[in-house]
Design a protein around this motif. Structure first.
Motif, PDB file in Angstrom:
ATOM      1  N   TRP A 281       0.829  -1.212   0.000  1.00 23.08           N
ATOM      2  CA  TRP A 281       0.000   0.000   0.000  1.00 23.08           C
ATOM      3  C   TRP A 281       0.868   1.270   0.000  1.00 23.08           C
ATOM      4  O   TRP A 281       0.577   2.245   0.690  1.00 23.08           O
ATOM      5  CB  TRP A 281      -0.973  -0.011   1.187  1.00 23.08           C
ATOM      6  CG  TRP A 281      -2.126  -0.941   0.929  1.00 23.08           C
ATOM      7  CD1 TRP A 281      -3.063  -0.837  -0.058  1.00 23.08           C
ATOM      8  CD2 TRP A 281      -2.439  -2.142   1.635  1.00 23.08           C
ATOM      9  NE1 TRP A 281      -3.937  -1.909  -0.006  1.00 23.08           N
ATOM     10  CE2 TRP A 281      -3.584  -2.717   1.029  1.00 23.08           C
ATOM     11  CE3 TRP A 281      -1.861  -2.790   2.739  1.00 23.08           C
ATOM     12  CZ2 TRP A 281      -4.162  -3.896   1.479  1.00 23.08           C
ATOM     13  CZ3 TRP A 281      -2.440  -3.966   3.183  1.00 23.08           C
ATOM     14  CH2 TRP A 281      -3.578  -4.516   2.542  1.00 23.08           C
ATOM     15  N   ALA A 282       1.958   1.185  -0.773  1.00 23.16           N
ATOM     16  CA  ALA A 282       2.865   2.316  -1.003  1.00 23.16           C
ATOM     17  C   ALA A 282       3.570   2.779   0.272  1.00 23.16           C
ATOM     18  O   ALA A 282       4.124   3.881   0.310  1.00 23.16           O
ATOM     19  CB  ALA A 282       2.122   3.481  -1.658  1.00 23.16           C
ATOM     20  N   GLN A 283       3.580   1.926   1.307  1.00 21.56           N
ATOM     21  CA  GLN A 283       4.233   2.284   2.565  1.00 21.56           C
ATOM     22  C   GLN A 283       5.546   1.513   2.727  1.00 21.56           C
ATOM     23  O   GLN A 283       5.730   0.448   2.127  1.00 21.56           O
ATOM     24  CB  GLN A 283       3.299   1.977   3.733  1.00 21.56           C
ATOM     25  CG  GLN A 283       1.976   2.730   3.719  1.00 21.56           C
ATOM     26  CD  GLN A 283       2.155   4.232   3.758  1.00 21.56           C
ATOM     27  OE1 GLN A 283       3.017   4.748   4.476  1.00 21.56           O
ATOM     28  NE2 GLN A 283       1.356   4.955   2.973  1.00 21.56           N
ATOM     29  N   PRO A 284       6.471   2.015   3.548  1.00 23.32           N
ATOM     30  CA  PRO A 284       7.721   1.278   3.800  1.00 23.32           C
ATOM     31  C   PRO A 284       7.421  -0.127   4.326  1.00 23.32           C
ATOM     32  O   PRO A 284       6.607  -0.291   5.243  1.00 23.32           O
ATOM     33  CB  PRO A 284       8.424   2.133   4.859  1.00 23.32           C
ATOM     34  CG  PRO A 284       7.872   3.513   4.673  1.00 23.32           C
ATOM     35  CD  PRO A 284       6.445   3.320   4.255  1.00 23.32           C
ATOM     36  N   THR A 285       8.088  -1.117   3.744  1.00 22.74           N
ATOM     37  CA  THR A 285       7.763  -2.519   4.052  1.00 22.74           C
ATOM     38  C   THR A 285       9.038  -3.353   4.170  1.00 22.74           C
ATOM     39  O   THR A 285       9.912  -3.295   3.307  1.00 22.74           O
ATOM     40  CB  THR A 285       6.867  -3.117   2.947  1.00 22.74           C
ATOM     41  OG1 THR A 285       5.662  -2.351   2.852  1.00 22.74           O
ATOM     42  CG2 THR A 285       6.518  -4.567   3.236  1.00 22.74           C
ATOM     43  N   VAL A 286       9.135  -4.113   5.253  1.00 23.70           N
ATOM     44  CA  VAL A 286      10.188  -5.118   5.391  1.00 23.70           C
ATOM     45  C   VAL A 286       9.630  -6.431   4.855  1.00 23.70           C
ATOM     46  O   VAL A 286       8.626  -6.934   5.352  1.00 23.70           O
ATOM     47  CB  VAL A 286      10.607  -5.300   6.865  1.00 23.70           C
ATOM     48  CG1 VAL A 286      11.507  -6.533   7.013  1.00 23.70           C
ATOM     49  CG2 VAL A 286      11.327  -4.071   7.380  1.00 23.70           C
TER      50      VAL A 286
END
Length: 428
Positions: A344-349
C-alpha cells in the motif's frame, strides 16, 4: 488472558518446569508434516491413542500431567523430522529411538515392546550396509547436519505455544521489546550477518534498518511464504512444524522497524501451514503476545495470513505485495525499493520464512552465537529440500560453507544403485 511481563515470566517458569517433568515420561512423537500425513501419520496417531486407552494409559497432548508416570504417556504430533524418504516416522523419547516406515498396525507392538518393555524393534529401525541405527542421532543422514531453524520441528508439538515458550520461545521478542531500542535491535541483526534466505542473500539487518529510517506513519512487515520452486518445502516445514518462530521473527522486525502490522503470504497449496499459522496467531493473541500493548508495553502488533492462488510469479516481492492488495500479481520496476514503497505504497520489510525464524533465534541467543556457525561472510545455516535421484531425500539443514559433495554423498547417501553423479540443480 492478556499477560503482563511479570505474568509472562511466571508462565515461562511454569512451562519450563512442566517440560522438565514431561521429559522424564515416555513420549511418542509422530511426524505430522505434510509428507508423513500423506503416508498415513494421522491413522498412526489415532491408533496410538486407541492402544493407550485399551491399556488404561492416560494420554497427554500438552505439557501438563499428574505424577502417576507409570500410567501416563505423551502422544504428540510434531513437525517434519526431515527424513522424508523413510516416512511415516515415529520417535520414542527419552530413549531417542526413531522408527521408519511405520504403519498403523505397528502401534500395538511399539507400545508393548518399546514404550512399556524398553525393547528396540529391529525391523522398524533404519539399516545401512547391514548396520542398524535405532537412535536418530546416530543415523548418518543426521550426522553432518546442524539443525538450528529446524531444531524444534521434529521434537515439539507444533500447536502447543507453552512448549514453544518452555524452550525459549518469545524470549528474543521480549528482549527486543524491553531491553533494546529499535536501532539496537536492527544492529543485532546486522552484527549477526544474517542474509536473506529467500535466495537474494541481502543483509537482513540493513533492510530492517532502512525501513526503520523511513519517515512514515504506517509501515508493514511481510513474510514471503509463497514457496513455488518445484521440490522445495523448507518454508512449508517451518510454518507447519514451528509456526511461532515465524511469528516471533516478524514481531521482532516490527519492533525494530517501527511497524504495528504484518502479513504472511502463503501459497494455497499449503493448507496445513495456513491452519497451523492461524492457530499460532490465535494462541498468541489469547496470551496478549499479539495485539494491543503487548505484555503491558506501548508496542502493538497484529499479523494476518493471506493465501496465494497458485501464481508462481507472486514469489517475487513486488508481485506478492500487489497480490495482498487485491491486484494482479505483477512485478514492478525498482527503484523505489520495497523498504521505501512497498505494501500500500508504505515502507515494508519483506523477508522469507526462514529469515524471520533465524531472527528470532539471533535475538534470543545473540549475534556472536550466530556468527560461530557457517562462514565469516555468510554465517548461520541453510535448510534445503534434498530431492531427486539420491538415496535419502528429505529436509536437511547444514552450516553455510558445506560442500555439495557432503550434501549429496554424506547426508543424501549418494546416487541409487551406485550410479555416477552427473549433475545437480540448485534452486527452482
Amino acid at each position: 488472558m492478556k499477560l503482563t511481563r511479570e505474568e509472562f515470566a511466571a508462565m515461562r517458569r511454569g512451562a519450563e518446569h512442566d517440560l522438565q517433568m514431561s521429559a522424564q515420561m515416555p513420549s511418542v512423537l509422530i511426524c505430522a508434516g505434510t509428507g508423513c500425513i500423506a503416508g498415513g501419520a494421522m491413522h498412526i496417531y489415532d491408533n496410538f491413542r486407541k492402544e493407550c486407552e485399551s491399556r488404561g494409559l492416560q494420554v497427554y497432548v500438552g505439557l501438563h500431567h499428574d505424577n502417576d508416570e507409570e500410567k501416563s504417556l505423551h502422544v504428540k504430533m510434531s513437525g517434519c523430522h526431515g527424513f522424508c524418504e523413510m516416512g511415516p516416522l515415529v520417535h520414542i523419547e527419552p530413549m531417542g529411538i526413531m522408527y521408519i516406515h511405520v504403519k498403523p498396525e505397528d502401534c500395538h507392538e511399539i507400545i508393548e515392546r518399546t514404550v512399556l518393555g524398553g525393547e528396540v524393534i529391529d525391523r522398524l529401525t533404519y539399516h545401512l550396509d547391514g548396520v542398524a541405527y535405532p537412535r536418530q542421532e546416530d543415523i548418518p543422514f543426521y550426522k553432518k547436519q546442524q539443525r538450528v531453524v529446524l531444531e524444534n520441528c521434529g521434537t515439539s508439538d507444533a500447536e502447543d505455544i507453552e512448549e514453544y515458550i518452555a524452550k525459549g520461545g518469545y524470549a528474543g521478542f521480549e528482549r527486543a521489546l524491553f531491553e533494546m531500542t529499535d536501532e539496537e535491535a536492527c544492529q543485532e541483526i546486522i552484527t549477526s550477518g544474517l542474509r536473506g534466505r529467500g535466495g537474494g542473500g541481502f543483509p537482513a539487518g540493513r533492510k530492517w534498518d532502512g525501513a526503520r529510517r523511513q519517515k512514515a506513519e504506517k509501515k508493514y512487515i511481510v513474510c514471503n511464504g509463497d514457496e513455488g520452486d518445484p521440490g522445495a518445502f523448507m518454508d512449508r516445514s517451518i510454518m507447519e512444524g514451528n509456526p511461532h518462530s515465524v511469528l516471533e521473527g516478524m514481531m521482532i522486525a516490527g519492533r525494530a522497524a517501527g511497524s504495528d502490522e504484518g502479513y504472511i503470504y502463503v501459497r494455497a497449496e499449503y493448507p496445513l501451514a495456513v491452519a497451523r499459522l492461524k492457530t499460532a496467531i490465535e494462541k498468541a493473541e489469547e496470551l496478549g503476545l499479539l495485539g494491543e500493548h503487548i505484555l503491558g508495553s506501548g508496542f502493538s502488533f497484529r499479523i494476518h495470513v493471506n493465501r496465494g492462488a497458485g501464481a508462481f510469479v507472486c514469489g517475487e516481492g513486488s508481485a506478492l505485495t500487489a497480490s495482498i492488495e487485491g491486484k494482479r500479481g505483477m512485478p514492478r520496476v525498482k527503484p523505489p525499493r520495497t523498504i521505501e514503497h512497498g505494501l500500500w505504497a508504505q515502507p515494508t520489510v519483506l523477508n522469507n520464512v526462514e529469515t524471520f525464524a533465524n531472527a528470532a533465534l539471533i535475538l534470543r541467543r545473540g549475534a556472536d552465537w550466530y556468527r560461530s556457525i557457517g562462514t565469516p561472510k555468510s554465517p548461520g545455516t541453510k535448510a534445503f529440500a534434498l530431492t531427486g535421484n539420491v538415496v535419502n531425500t528429505g529436509l536437511i539443514e547444514v552450516p553455510m560453507g558445506t560442500t555439495i559433495r557432503e550434501v549429496i554423498f554424506d547426508i543424501g547417501g549418494g546416487i541409487p544403485d551406485g550410479k555416477k553423479f552427473k549433475a545437480v540443480q540448485i534452486g527452482g
